[in-house]
Design a protein around this motif. Structure first.
Motif, PDB file in Angstrom:
ATOM      1  N   LEU A  46       0.860  -1.183   0.000  1.00 22.41           N
ATOM      2  CA  LEU A  46       0.000   0.000   0.000  1.00 22.41           C
ATOM      3  C   LEU A  46       0.895   1.231   0.000  1.00 22.41           C
ATOM      4  N   SER A  47       0.642   2.160  -0.933  1.00 16.39           N
ATOM      5  CA  SER A  47       1.480   3.353  -1.062  1.00 16.39           C
ATOM      6  C   SER A  47       0.653   4.614  -0.846  1.00 16.39           C
ATOM      7  N   LEU A  48       1.244   5.579  -0.143  1.00 18.73           N
ATOM      8  CA  LEU A  48       0.633   6.892   0.086  1.00 18.73           C
ATOM      9  C   LEU A  48       1.658   7.949  -0.282  1.00 18.73           C
ATOM     10  N   GLY A  49       1.257   8.919  -1.126  1.00 15.22           N
ATOM     11  CA  GLY A  49       2.216   9.926  -1.543  1.00 15.22           C
ATOM     12  C   GLY A  49       1.588  11.251  -1.890  1.00 15.22           C
ATOM     13  N   GLY A  50       2.400  12.276  -1.889  1.00 17.54           N
ATOM     14  CA  GLY A  50       1.970  13.613  -2.267  1.00 17.54           C
ATOM     15  C   GLY A  50       3.076  14.324  -3.012  1.00 17.54           C
ATOM     16  N   GLY A  51       2.687  15.326  -3.830  1.00 16.97           N
ATOM     17  CA  GLY A  51       3.696  16.051  -4.583  1.00 16.97           C
ATOM     18  C   GLY A  51       3.087  17.166  -5.393  1.00 16.97           C
ATOM     19  N   VAL A  52       3.711  17.485  -6.513  1.00 20.31           N
ATOM     20  CA  VAL A  52       3.255  18.584  -7.358  1.00 20.31           C
ATOM     21  C   VAL A  52       3.194  18.118  -8.802  1.00 20.31           C
ATOM     22  N   GLY A  53       2.385  18.850  -9.603  1.00 21.08           N
ATOM     23  CA  GLY A  53       2.272  18.564 -11.020  1.00 21.08           C
ATOM     24  C   GLY A  53       2.141  19.846 -11.818  1.00 21.08           C
ATOM     25  N   ALA A  54       2.379  19.766 -13.114  1.00 22.23           N
ATOM     26  CA  ALA A  54       2.261  20.928 -13.994  1.00 22.23           C
ATOM     27  C   ALA A  54       1.737  20.471 -15.343  1.00 22.23           C
ATOM     28  N   GLY A  78      -1.132  -2.693  -4.530  1.00 14.66           N
ATOM     29  CA  GLY A  78      -0.637  -3.574  -5.570  1.00 14.66           C
ATOM     30  C   GLY A  78      -0.052  -4.850  -5.007  1.00 14.66           C
ATOM     31  N   LYS A  79       0.457  -5.681  -5.911  1.00 12.46           N
ATOM     32  CA  LYS A  79       1.029  -6.975  -5.531  1.00 12.46           C
ATOM     33  C   LYS A  79       2.217  -7.286  -6.433  1.00 12.46           C
ATOM     34  N   ALA A  86       5.134  -6.479 -10.984  1.00 15.92           N
ATOM     35  CA  ALA A  86       4.003  -6.178 -10.103  1.00 15.92           C
ATOM     36  C   ALA A  86       2.918  -5.446 -10.877  1.00 15.92           C
ATOM     37  N   ASN A  87       1.715  -5.471 -10.334  1.00 18.30           N
ATOM     38  CA  ASN A  87       0.598  -4.645 -10.792  1.00 18.30           C
ATOM     39  C   ASN A  87       0.094  -3.822  -9.618  1.00 18.30           C
ATOM     40  N   ARG A  88      -0.452  -2.658  -9.925  1.00 18.12           N
ATOM     41  CA  ARG A  88      -1.052  -1.847  -8.874  1.00 18.12           C
ATOM     42  C   ARG A  88      -2.208  -1.039  -9.450  1.00 18.12           C
ATOM     43  N   LEU A  89      -3.147  -0.699  -8.577  1.00 14.87           N
ATOM     44  CA  LEU A  89      -4.222   0.228  -8.896  1.00 14.87           C
ATOM     45  C   LEU A  89      -3.930   1.518  -8.149  1.00 14.87           C
ATOM     46  N   LYS A  90      -3.785   2.609  -8.894  1.00 21.64           N
ATOM     47  CA  LYS A  90      -3.379   3.887  -8.294  1.00 21.64           C
ATOM     48  C   LYS A  90      -4.485   4.918  -8.504  1.00 21.64           C
ATOM     49  N   ILE A  91      -4.916   5.533  -7.436  1.00 24.29           N
ATOM     50  CA  ILE A  91      -5.923   6.602  -7.472  1.00 24.29           C
ATOM     51  C   ILE A  91      -5.198   7.929  -7.270  1.00 24.29           C
ATOM     52  N   GLY A 214       6.640   9.597  -1.015  1.00 30.08           N
ATOM     53  CA  GLY A 214       5.787   9.029   0.017  1.00 30.08           C
ATOM     54  C   GLY A 214       6.343   7.746   0.583  1.00 30.08           C
ATOM     55  N   LEU A 215       5.479   7.011   1.254  1.00 29.23           N
ATOM     56  CA  LEU A 215       5.849   5.751   1.905  1.00 29.23           C
ATOM     57  C   LEU A 215       5.028   4.614   1.322  1.00 29.23           C
ATOM     58  N   SER A 216       5.690   3.469   1.202  1.00 24.78           N
ATOM     59  CA  SER A 216       5.037   2.250   0.750  1.00 24.78           C
ATOM     60  C   SER A 216       5.126   1.220   1.869  1.00 24.78           C
ATOM     61  N   PHE A 217       4.011   0.565   2.170  1.00 21.50           N
ATOM     62  CA  PHE A 217       3.939  -0.377   3.283  1.00 21.50           C
ATOM     63  C   PHE A 217       3.689  -1.783   2.754  1.00 21.50           C
ATOM     64  N   ASN A 218       4.544  -2.716   3.145  1.00 21.42           N
ATOM     65  CA  ASN A 218       4.373  -4.112   2.755  1.00 21.42           C
ATOM     66  C   ASN A 218       3.308  -4.759   3.629  1.00 21.42           C
ATOM     67  N   ILE A 219       2.368  -5.449   3.000  1.00 16.56           N
ATOM     68  CA  ILE A 219       1.217  -6.014   3.702  1.00 16.56           C
ATOM     69  C   ILE A 219       1.276  -7.534   3.623  1.00 16.56           C
ATOM     70  N   GLY A 220       1.047  -8.214   4.760  1.00 13.28           N
ATOM     71  CA  GLY A 220       0.983  -9.675   4.775  1.00 13.28           C
ATOM     72  C   GLY A 220       2.347 -10.320   4.635  1.00 13.28           C
ATOM     73  N   ARG A 221       2.319 -11.580   4.213  1.00 13.42           N
ATOM     74  CA  ARG A 221       3.569 -12.328   4.052  1.00 13.42           C
ATOM     75  C   ARG A 221       4.398 -11.717   2.942  1.00 13.42           C
TER      76      ARG A 221
END
Length: 378
Positions: A46-54, A78-79, A86-91, A214-221
């Motif tokens: 699970l990843s949480l992040g913030g930043g800027v765009g143009a 993602g996994k 890996a694949n991930r769904l990013k919002i 941001g930070l990414s957190f490893n979940i489960g095994r």
């Protein structure tokens, strides 16, 4: 009985070869040349992040970059299906600032966007390097596609928009702890594939470049295990030995069950002239630990000695491809002798421990058989 012991040794060798992970495969071979387990429910993040765009293209390029910067945020789940894929769904969401030149001045529109895209991620470092679960740095390019909704325009004449998106980016990941990583990410998104007629009133809102941290957190095994396939030459060698045993058994079956000329059967001699058939205890590559499936062979040898039928010689061997493991033959022999004395109660004066160099290995047809300790009658 000899056929039974040989068949047991064959079964043990097959089990050891199928389950053992060699030191070489885990520390010297690039990850993309190996097969890994992919457990359900493992290696999620699970990843949480913030930043800027143009925004870029056309009149958006006229103002300074700092005048175009706006806040962006993202959350992703993602996994990792392998150490390098890996694949991930990013919002994603945030604010977009677009510009139009009008009568020598810059008119700015402000709107918000919310979208999601599905990414395909590729870890370059884990692909070309040997797999390590605790690796510090990862270089991960990715590609994705998705959907975006643009809304709440400052200029009322501009409608909300529903668009398809295509994106590409590069992520740098740094390991902070077993379950926490720091990431830096740059991404380019093309979001000009409108799903219906869209009048932007002269503003260009189709290409965005953003950066996130941001930070990414490893979940489960977490982690992967190497799947070591059986060597085909080894399988063929085992099959040829089995065929030879079958042929020998068929030849023995032709002999008569009784000797018609024998008038009496000689009495069985009791005492120390009895002998134990050679017993083989097989080991994994580079290992000196007796596996559970080999303990029955050690137990049989212990029963022979404890019944007062003689003494045994325990001889350790190594294969030629184990030459880098110093003293391995001795360690194997002493490990078997220790089980005989401490676990099965054999007197130490009934055991002679010795070991041989790799050049004195008992089998020449296949190296796998030489990872062995052989117990013989003295």
């Amino acid at each position: 009985m000899k056929l039974k012991f040989t068949a047991l040794a064959l079964a043990g060798a097959t089990m050891l070869t199928a389950n053992a992970q060699t030191e070489q495969s885990s520390s010297e071979i690039a990850a993309h040349r190996q097969a890994f387990t992919n457990e359900r429910g493992a290696n999620y993040f699970l990843s949480l992040g913030g930043g800027v765009g143009a925004m870029f293209l056309k009149d958006n390029n006229t103002p300074s970059l700092f005048d175009r910067l706006s806040f962006n945020a993202a959350i992703a789940v993602g996994k990792w299906h392998s150490p390098y894929y890996a694949n991930r769904l990013k919002i994603v969401g945030g604010e977009a600032l677009t510009y139009q030149s009008f009568a020598g001045t810059q008119v700015r529109n402000e709107n918000y966007f919310l979208g999601a895209h599905y990414d395909f991620m590729f870890d370059v470092v884990n692909y070309f390097a040997p797999y390590k679960e605790n690796r510090f740095f990862h270089l991960i390019p990715y590609l994705g596609a998705g959907y975006e909704y643009k809304f709440h325009n400052k200029i009322s004449k501009i409608n909300d928009a529903h668009t398809l998106t295509a994106n590409a980016g590069l992520q740098l990941t740094f390991r902070l702890a077993r379950r926490v990583n720091l990431f830096l990410e740059g991404e380019a998104t093309y979001n000009g594939l409108n799903l219906h007629n869209y009048d932007a009133n002269g503003f260009t809102n189709a290409f965005r470049i953003s950066t996130l941290a941001g930070l990414s957190f490893n979940i489960g095994r977490q982690g992967f295990s190497v799947v070591e396939p059986l060597d085909q030459a080894y399988i063929d060698d085992l099959q040829s030995q089995i065929n030879a045993l079958r042929a020998e058994n068929a030849e023995l079956a032709k002999r008569p069950e009784h000797c018609p000329d024998a008038e009496a059967v000689a009495p069985v001699q009791q005492g120390n002239d009895r002998f134990v058939a050679d017993k083989s205890i097989l080991f994994a590559q580079g290992q000196a630990t007796v596996s559970k499936d080999q303990l029955i062979t050690v137990f049989d040898a212990a029963e022979f000695v404890k019944n007062g039928e003689g003494e045994v010689i325990v001889t350790g061997y190594t294969a030629k491809n184990e030459s880098r493991f110093k003293g391995l033959a001795e360690k194997r022999a002493r490990a078997v002798a220790k089980i005989l004395t401490e676990q099965y109660g054999v007197a130490s004066d009934k055991i002679t421990v010795e070991w041989k160099e790799a050049g004195e290995a008992p089998y020449s047809s296949n190296q796998g058989w030489n990872r062995v300790v052989i117990i013989r009658s003295k």
